[in-house]
Write an enzyme that holds these catalytic residues in place. Structure first.
Site, PDB file in Angstrom:
ATOM      1  N   GLU A 127      -2.319  -8.880   3.229  1.00 58.10           N
ATOM      2  CA  GLU A 127      -2.601  -9.417   4.563  1.00 58.10           C
ATOM      3  C   GLU A 127      -4.090  -9.379   4.900  1.00 58.10           C
ATOM      4  O   GLU A 127      -4.526  -9.985   5.880  1.00 58.10           O
ATOM      5  CB  GLU A 127      -1.795  -8.649   5.618  1.00 58.10           C
ATOM      6  CG  GLU A 127      -2.302  -7.269   5.971  1.00 58.10           C
ATOM      7  CD  GLU A 127      -1.918  -6.159   4.990  1.00 58.10           C
ATOM      8  OE1 GLU A 127      -2.161  -4.993   5.323  1.00 58.10           O
ATOM      9  OE2 GLU A 127      -1.394  -6.470   3.898  1.00 58.10           O
ATOM     10  N   CYS A 148       0.837  -1.197   0.000  1.00 56.85           N
ATOM     11  CA  CYS A 148       0.000   0.000   0.000  1.00 56.85           C
ATOM     12  C   CYS A 148       0.880   1.259   0.000  1.00 56.85           C
ATOM     13  O   CYS A 148       1.597   1.503  -0.955  1.00 56.85           O
ATOM     14  CB  CYS A 148      -0.985  -0.028   1.162  1.00 56.85           C
ATOM     15  SG  CYS A 148      -2.352   1.147   0.957  1.00 56.85           S
ATOM     16  N   HIS A 204      -3.843  -4.724  -0.035  1.00 59.17           N
ATOM     17  CA  HIS A 204      -3.355  -5.282   1.229  1.00 59.17           C
ATOM     18  C   HIS A 204      -3.401  -6.803   1.144  1.00 59.17           C
ATOM     19  O   HIS A 204      -4.461  -7.400   1.380  1.00 59.17           O
ATOM     20  CB  HIS A 204      -4.226  -4.794   2.397  1.00 59.17           C
ATOM     21  CG  HIS A 204      -4.000  -3.375   2.762  1.00 59.17           C
ATOM     22  ND1 HIS A 204      -2.987  -2.982   3.616  1.00 59.17           N
ATOM     23  CD2 HIS A 204      -4.642  -2.248   2.380  1.00 59.17           C
ATOM     24  CE1 HIS A 204      -3.023  -1.658   3.752  1.00 59.17           C
ATOM     25  NE2 HIS A 204      -4.011  -1.195   3.020  1.00 59.17           N
TER      26      HIS A 204
END
Length: 201
Positions: free
Chosen positions: A179, A76, A177
């Site tokens: 994650e 990001c 993202h």
């Protein structure tokens, strides 16, 4: 060992938890010696570009990042800071990847671009994205975007095409993202880890 850079602008807990789910040993640090001892670097980021760069400079992490030959994955804002500059506060970046970040046109769609989106194009010759096509969804939250250029590995479209995944030399970046992107995000992180460990063996 993977090092997650701590510079007061990173989404550290989420990235750490994602690595734990992959059973990947890691540390969170802003210590250059610990970064030098690691095999690969994850460079996360949320928030505003200008204070993020100031925080990097405070610990000379900007110079460390520019000079390292270790594999680096920016996430990001971490990806965005790899570029030369941003319209966000007219701030400078690390200058590793050519290009200037621009803001999405809020007269055409809601800004930020927030939610799930797919790739519109993928260069599957690079190991970071070799597992993907245009059917997987990834989670985005951003108001500024990187241009599509020769370093783009995957593009996405929101209002216009932009770089979703980038690579130049040992530096890689993901605008979304991973994650927070479920199985697809976990696979991209695993691809990065495999890339790191294949070079350190």
């Amino acid at each position: 060992m993977i090092a997650i850079i701590n510079y007061e602008a990173g989404n550290l807990a989420s990235v750490s938890n994602a690595l734990k789910r992959l059973n990947e040993p890691h540390i969170i640090t802003n210590n250059p010696d610990e970064l030098n001892d690691s095999d690969g670097i994850i460079f996360p980021g949320v928030g505003h570009a200008e204070p993020a760069m100031a925080s990097l400079k405070k610990n000379s992490l900007d110079q460390w990042l520019k000079k390292t030959n270790k594999p680096v994955l920016g996430i990001c804002l971490g990806m965005q800071l790899l570029y030369e500059s941003s319209e966000e506060g007219d701030s400078e970046g690390l200058g590793i990847i050519p290009g200037r970040l621009r803001k999405f046109d809020s007269s055409k769609e809601k800004v930020p671009h927030m939610g799930w989106n797919t790739f519109t194009d993928v260069d599957d010759s690079h190991p970071l994205v070799s597992s993907f096509n245009t059917s997987e969804y990834f989670y985005y939250v951003h108001s500024y975007f990187a241009p599509v250029n020769k370093y783009t590995l995957a593009s996405c479209c929101y209002i216009q095409d932009f770089t979703a995944v980038v690579s130049k030399d040992n530096y890689m970046g993901a605008q979304f993202h991973p994650e927070k992107s479920g199985k697809a995000g976990a696979l991209l992180l695993q691809n990065f880890l495999s890339y790191v460990h294949s070079g350190s063996e």
